[in-house]
Design a protein around this motif. Structure first.
Motif, mmCIF file in Angstrom:
data_model
loop_
_atom_site.group_PDB
_atom_site.id
_atom_site.type_symbol
_atom_site.label_atom_id
_atom_site.label_comp_id
_atom_site.label_asym_id
_atom_site.label_seq_id
_atom_site.Cartn_x
_atom_site.Cartn_y
_atom_site.Cartn_z
ATOM 1 N N GLY A 48 2.487 -4.452 -12.484
ATOM 2 C CA GLY A 48 2.263 -5.065 -11.146
ATOM 3 C C GLY A 48 1.141 -4.042 -10.675
ATOM 4 O O GLY A 48 0.381 -4.707 -9.698
ATOM 5 N N ASP A 49 0.963 -2.943 -10.868
ATOM 6 C CA ASP A 49 -0.147 -2.068 -10.341
ATOM 7 C C ASP A 49 -1.506 -2.723 -10.502
ATOM 8 O O ASP A 49 -2.411 -2.879 -9.928
ATOM 9 C CB ASP A 49 0.091 -0.706 -10.792
ATOM 10 N N VAL A 80 -3.960 0.056 -2.054
ATOM 11 C CA VAL A 80 -2.887 -0.137 -3.384
ATOM 12 C C VAL A 80 -2.068 1.158 -3.341
ATOM 13 O O VAL A 80 -1.258 1.105 -4.231
ATOM 14 C CB VAL A 80 -4.003 -0.364 -4.725
ATOM 15 N N ARG A 81 -2.360 2.308 -2.701
ATOM 16 C CA ARG A 81 -1.672 3.506 -2.735
ATOM 17 C C ARG A 81 -0.194 3.188 -2.484
ATOM 18 O O ARG A 81 0.252 2.285 -1.862
ATOM 19 C CB ARG A 81 -1.954 4.620 -2.008
ATOM 20 N N GLY A 82 0.507 4.302 -3.222
ATOM 21 C CA GLY A 82 2.059 4.128 -3.064
ATOM 22 C C GLY A 82 2.572 3.929 -1.582
ATOM 23 O O GLY A 82 3.603 3.305 -1.331
ATOM 24 N N GLU A 83 2.059 4.624 -0.756
ATOM 25 C CA GLU A 83 2.474 4.544 0.781
ATOM 26 C C GLU A 83 2.200 3.397 1.391
ATOM 27 O O GLU A 83 3.523 2.761 1.818
ATOM 28 C CB GLU A 83 1.930 5.463 1.493
ATOM 29 N N THR A 84 1.210 2.487 0.904
ATOM 30 C CA THR A 84 1.143 1.244 1.332
ATOM 31 C C THR A 84 2.174 0.325 0.792
ATOM 32 O O THR A 84 2.447 -0.472 1.290
ATOM 33 C CB THR A 84 -0.436 0.857 1.293
ATOM 34 N N CYS A 85 2.169 0.455 -0.395
ATOM 35 C CA CYS A 85 3.154 -0.436 -1.300
ATOM 36 C C CYS A 85 4.603 -0.354 -0.717
ATOM 37 O O CYS A 85 5.269 -1.227 -0.493
ATOM 38 C CB CYS A 85 3.342 -0.143 -2.805
ATOM 39 N N ALA A 86 4.907 1.014 -0.262
ATOM 40 C CA ALA A 86 6.431 1.315 0.462
ATOM 41 C C ALA A 86 6.622 0.770 1.742
ATOM 42 O O ALA A 86 7.448 0.232 2.088
ATOM 43 C CB ALA A 86 6.430 2.758 0.631
ATOM 44 N N ASP A 118 7.117 1.844 -6.121
ATOM 45 C CA ASP A 118 7.401 1.372 -7.491
ATOM 46 C C ASP A 118 7.737 0.146 -7.816
ATOM 47 O O ASP A 118 7.459 -1.005 -8.462
ATOM 48 C CB ASP A 118 7.799 2.465 -8.147
ATOM 49 N N ALA A 119 8.854 -0.273 -6.824
ATOM 50 C CA ALA A 119 9.582 -1.473 -6.814
ATOM 51 C C ALA A 119 8.968 -2.682 -6.552
ATOM 52 O O ALA A 119 8.852 -3.716 -6.894
ATOM 53 C CB ALA A 119 11.012 -1.410 -6.112
ATOM 54 N N MET A 120 7.983 -2.368 -5.232
ATOM 55 C CA MET A 120 7.076 -3.405 -4.853
ATOM 56 C C MET A 120 6.198 -3.728 -6.161
ATOM 57 O O MET A 120 5.879 -5.038 -6.219
ATOM 58 C CB MET A 120 6.275 -2.952 -3.733
ATOM 59 N N GLU A 121 5.525 -2.809 -6.700
ATOM 60 C CA GLU A 121 4.537 -3.091 -7.855
ATOM 61 C C GLU A 121 5.457 -3.904 -8.925
ATOM 62 O O GLU A 121 5.000 -4.961 -9.444
ATOM 63 C CB GLU A 121 4.197 -1.858 -8.430
#
Length: 229
Positions: A48-49, A80-86, A118-121
């Motif tokens: 997903g990443d 795409v960084r983790g904070e944005t995905c969260a 991680d789950a969003m990806e």
């Protein structure tokens, strides 16, 4: 596999009806609950990443046809960084759908940036495997739409800006010091002080990741020394 009412509602928020619902369940299963018969979402996260990165890179190229690689790279990183995905995960209520082991549930796993990102990806990968790239791309563009439009402003990095300013003045790198930490591990609060070589300092405090509070401290220093974006 038949989805629960909650997962059907979540599926609707994604805007994708799964032909293979098991993919969605896997995307929402954290490693703390995995077993030989219940695979977790780590491999999906890896895929997903890449799907997210390609989709956002393409969208940024289309949005600003005159931007250089140097201008586009920080915009991509911000999106795409983790904070944005969260943040996106919270927006669609993904945390409530996560399947976690008892230890993660007890430590607030549903609210952790790392788990949500991680789950969003993983969910992106599940949509990609179920419906192809077009389906994943459409979902990403819908969920990230406003952020893509504001990517230029979002890409501004106060820590990088402060570092560049300090080096231009002949100083060493700004130093960040955690003056105070409180709260539980899943929702910590920090007070962080940034100090320059000439002893000037600024600070910021609040709940969030250490990185986000360092960014806020750097912005406070930029404001103090009169450096604007």
């Amino acid at each position: 596999m038949k989805l629960s009412a909650e997962l059907r509602a979540f599926q609707a928020r994604l805007g994708h009806d799964f032909a293979d619902p098991a993919l969605l369940v896997r995307a929402l299963t954290h490693s703390s609950l995995s077993s030989p018969t219940r695979p977790d979402n780590q491999r999906l996260e890896f895929l997903g990443d890449r799907v997210l990165g390609l989709t956002i890179a393409e969208a940024l190229l289309r949005q600003d046809r005159g931007a250089s690689e140097g201008q586009l790279a920080p915009r991509l990183n911000a999106l795409v960084r983790g904070e944005t995905c969260a943040e996106i995960a919270r927006q669609i209520g993904l945390g409530e759908m996560l399947k976690l082991g008892r230890s993660e549930m007890m430590t607030g796993g549903r609210r952790k940036d790392a788990l949500l990102g991680d789950a969003m990806e993983a969910v992106i990968a599940a949509v990609y495997l179920d419906g192809g790239f077009a389906a994943a791309r459409a979902m990403i563009l819908r969920l990230w739409g406003d952020r893509i439009a504001g990517a230029e402003a979002a890409s501004f990095n106060p820590k990088t800006a402060l570092q560049e300013w300090a080096q231009a003045q002949g100083m060493g790198l700004p130093r960040y010091h955690v003056a105070e930490r409180s709260g539980p591990d899943h929702a910590p609060s920090f007070r962080i002080v940034v100090i320059l070589d000439d002893a000037r300092s600024a600070e910021a405090s609040g709940a969030g990741t250490k990185r986000s509070i360092e960014q806020a401290a750097a912005q406070a220093m930029l404001d103090k020394i009169g450096v604007t974006q």
